[in-house]
Design a protein around this motif. Structure first.
Motif, mmCIF file in Angstrom:
data_model
loop_
_atom_site.group_PDB
_atom_site.id
_atom_site.type_symbol
_atom_site.label_atom_id
_atom_site.label_comp_id
_atom_site.label_asym_id
_atom_site.label_seq_id
_atom_site.Cartn_x
_atom_site.Cartn_y
_atom_site.Cartn_z
ATOM 1 N N TYR A 125 0.908 -1.334 0.078
ATOM 2 C CA TYR A 125 -0.035 -0.141 -0.001
ATOM 3 C C TYR A 125 0.865 1.153 -0.023
ATOM 4 O O TYR A 125 0.609 2.206 -0.589
ATOM 5 C CB TYR A 125 -0.848 -0.035 1.420
ATOM 6 C CG TYR A 125 -1.824 1.337 1.223
ATOM 7 C CD1 TYR A 125 -3.016 1.106 0.375
ATOM 8 C CD2 TYR A 125 -1.622 2.273 1.902
ATOM 9 C CE1 TYR A 125 -4.258 2.312 0.433
ATOM 10 C CE2 TYR A 125 -2.537 3.351 1.968
ATOM 11 C CZ TYR A 125 -3.639 3.470 1.184
ATOM 12 O OH TYR A 125 -4.395 4.375 1.135
ATOM 13 N N TYR A 172 0.936 10.433 3.752
ATOM 14 C CA TYR A 172 2.185 10.625 4.741
ATOM 15 C C TYR A 172 1.818 11.327 5.756
ATOM 16 O O TYR A 172 1.532 12.523 5.515
ATOM 17 C CB TYR A 172 3.408 11.085 3.775
ATOM 18 C CG TYR A 172 4.655 11.478 4.590
ATOM 19 C CD1 TYR A 172 5.218 10.667 5.287
ATOM 20 C CD2 TYR A 172 5.255 12.869 4.329
ATOM 21 C CE1 TYR A 172 6.399 11.071 6.103
ATOM 22 C CE2 TYR A 172 6.314 13.326 4.950
ATOM 23 C CZ TYR A 172 6.933 12.292 5.942
ATOM 24 O OH TYR A 172 8.119 12.691 6.583
ATOM 25 N N SER A 201 5.919 3.435 -3.386
ATOM 26 C CA SER A 201 6.038 5.042 -4.123
ATOM 27 C C SER A 201 5.297 5.195 -5.197
ATOM 28 O O SER A 201 4.943 6.495 -5.424
ATOM 29 C CB SER A 201 7.667 5.299 -4.482
ATOM 30 O OG SER A 201 7.792 4.255 -5.231
ATOM 31 N N SER A 202 4.468 4.220 -5.925
ATOM 32 C CA SER A 202 3.876 4.297 -7.212
ATOM 33 C C SER A 202 2.256 4.543 -6.751
ATOM 34 O O SER A 202 1.637 4.781 -7.794
ATOM 35 C CB SER A 202 4.097 3.090 -8.317
ATOM 36 O OG SER A 202 3.871 1.929 -7.616
ATOM 37 N N ASN A 203 1.942 4.482 -5.401
ATOM 38 C CA ASN A 203 0.478 4.525 -5.168
ATOM 39 C C ASN A 203 0.281 5.741 -4.705
ATOM 40 O O ASN A 203 0.597 6.457 -3.725
ATOM 41 C CB ASN A 203 0.335 3.438 -4.007
ATOM 42 C CG ASN A 203 -1.187 3.243 -3.742
ATOM 43 O OD1 ASN A 203 -2.041 3.676 -4.103
ATOM 44 N ND2 ASN A 203 -1.366 2.782 -2.280
ATOM 45 N N PRO A 204 -0.496 6.464 -5.607
ATOM 46 C CA PRO A 204 -0.914 7.823 -5.277
ATOM 47 C C PRO A 204 -1.908 7.976 -3.976
ATOM 48 O O PRO A 204 -2.063 8.993 -3.799
ATOM 49 C CB PRO A 204 -1.707 8.330 -6.864
ATOM 50 C CG PRO A 204 -2.173 6.902 -7.286
ATOM 51 C CD PRO A 204 -1.235 5.855 -6.702
ATOM 52 N N ARG A 205 -2.540 7.038 -3.730
ATOM 53 C CA ARG A 205 -3.479 7.018 -2.648
ATOM 54 C C ARG A 205 -2.655 6.884 -1.066
ATOM 55 O O ARG A 205 -3.343 7.099 0.067
ATOM 56 C CB ARG A 205 -4.516 6.001 -2.566
ATOM 57 C CG ARG A 205 -5.505 6.043 -3.784
ATOM 58 C CD ARG A 205 -6.506 4.848 -3.683
ATOM 59 N NE ARG A 205 -6.113 3.579 -3.904
ATOM 60 C CZ ARG A 205 -6.478 2.230 -3.766
ATOM 61 N NH1 ARG A 205 -7.695 2.520 -3.435
ATOM 62 N NH2 ARG A 205 -5.971 1.264 -4.037
#
Length: 277
Positions: free
Chosen positions: A42, A52, A45-49
């Motif tokens: 989840y 942070y 780094s490629s998950n926009p959802r």
């Protein structure tokens, strides 16, 4: 020596405790592994959802989960260990059919001596018992500390020089099962095994009568010779000349076996097998 193929009530209870304990521990291990994989997937780094939160400091709900699950696991494991250790007290009587058989087991370097005081015989690296009968074991060591273990029949229990431990068990199936020393005790330790022959109650008196006809005699003198460090490949049988031999050994009226000696001679042991020095 299959732990998951018990042939008596004690071994069956041991197997149940082992399976239950592993299942309880997996209740933490499996969710933890799943959570690691889920978090890694989840928060890639490629998950926009993925989010942070640099200012995150505390979550009561997370703390509750983090502490509640291990606490419950410890309580469950503690309960299993507490109940099992009391139910499987080595001295607790084990019900059976027929007359009980009393056996005195002595761990030596690197062999097992089994004394049948009521039958007046003794055997080396071999124990014969009737199926279904309660077996009362008295155990001591004629040398260093060792451990007696029959995975398919009985729990592990230590043998110690100068004292006697007790273990009760029962075999529910005829056959030959393997016993081992599960405590390291020197060079010959890997070969310190014995056979457990479970026979019919009708055949047991015949076996005793046959064993009593042997020419070998077990007394204090022959015991001292037998207790010398060696690996024996012969399952010998003896007539018990002194019924107090086990008591004398446990109370140090017979001194423990001497330790290994540095030697270049190929000495022979009491019954013919070469000594291991």
């Amino acid at each position: 020596m299959n732990l998951f193929d018990p042939q008596g009530p004690v071994a069956a209870a041991d197997s149940t405790i082992l399976i239950d304990s592993v299942a309880i521990m997996l209740a933490i291990v499996i969710p933890t592994i799943i959570a690691i994989l889920a978090f890694a997937y989840y928060f890639r780094s490629s998950n926009p959802r993925a989010f942070y939160s640099p200012d995150f400091a505390y979550s009561g709900r997370i703390e509750l989960v983090v502490w509640a699950i291990p606490t419950l696991t410890i309580i469950l494991l503690g309960g299993v260990a507490w109940i099992g250790s009391h139910q499987l007290d080595p001295r607790a009587p084990v019900e059976g059919t027929g007359s009980p058989v009393r056996i005195q087991a002595v761990s030596l370097d690197w062999k097992w001596l089994f004394i049948y005081p009521d039958q007046g015989i003794a055997t080396l690296n071999s124990m014969t018992i009737p199926v279904g009968a309660p077996i009362h074991l008295e155990l001591t060591s004629g040398s260093v500390m060792s451990a007696f273990f029959i995975p398919q029949l009985a729990s592990m229990i230590y043998t110690m020089n100068g004292m006697v431990t007790r273990l009760n068990m029962r075999a529910d199936q005829e056959g030959t099962f393997k016993g081992v020393a599960s405590q390291f005790s020197g060079d010959g330790f890997p070969d310190m095994m014995f056979d457990v022959h479970v026979i019919s109650p009708l055949d047991f008196p015949n076996w005793v009568a046959k064993a009593a006809k042997t020419d070998r005699v077990l007394n204090a003198d022959s015991f001292r010779q037998l207790s010398r460090p060696s690996v024996e490949t012969v399952n010998a049988t003896f007539r018990l000349e002194d019924p107090r031999l086990f008591e004398d050994l446990a109370t140090h009226k017979i001194p423990p076996a001497p330790g290994p000696e540095v030697t270049t001679d190929a000495a022979e042991s009491y019954i013919g097998a070469p000594n291991v020095r």
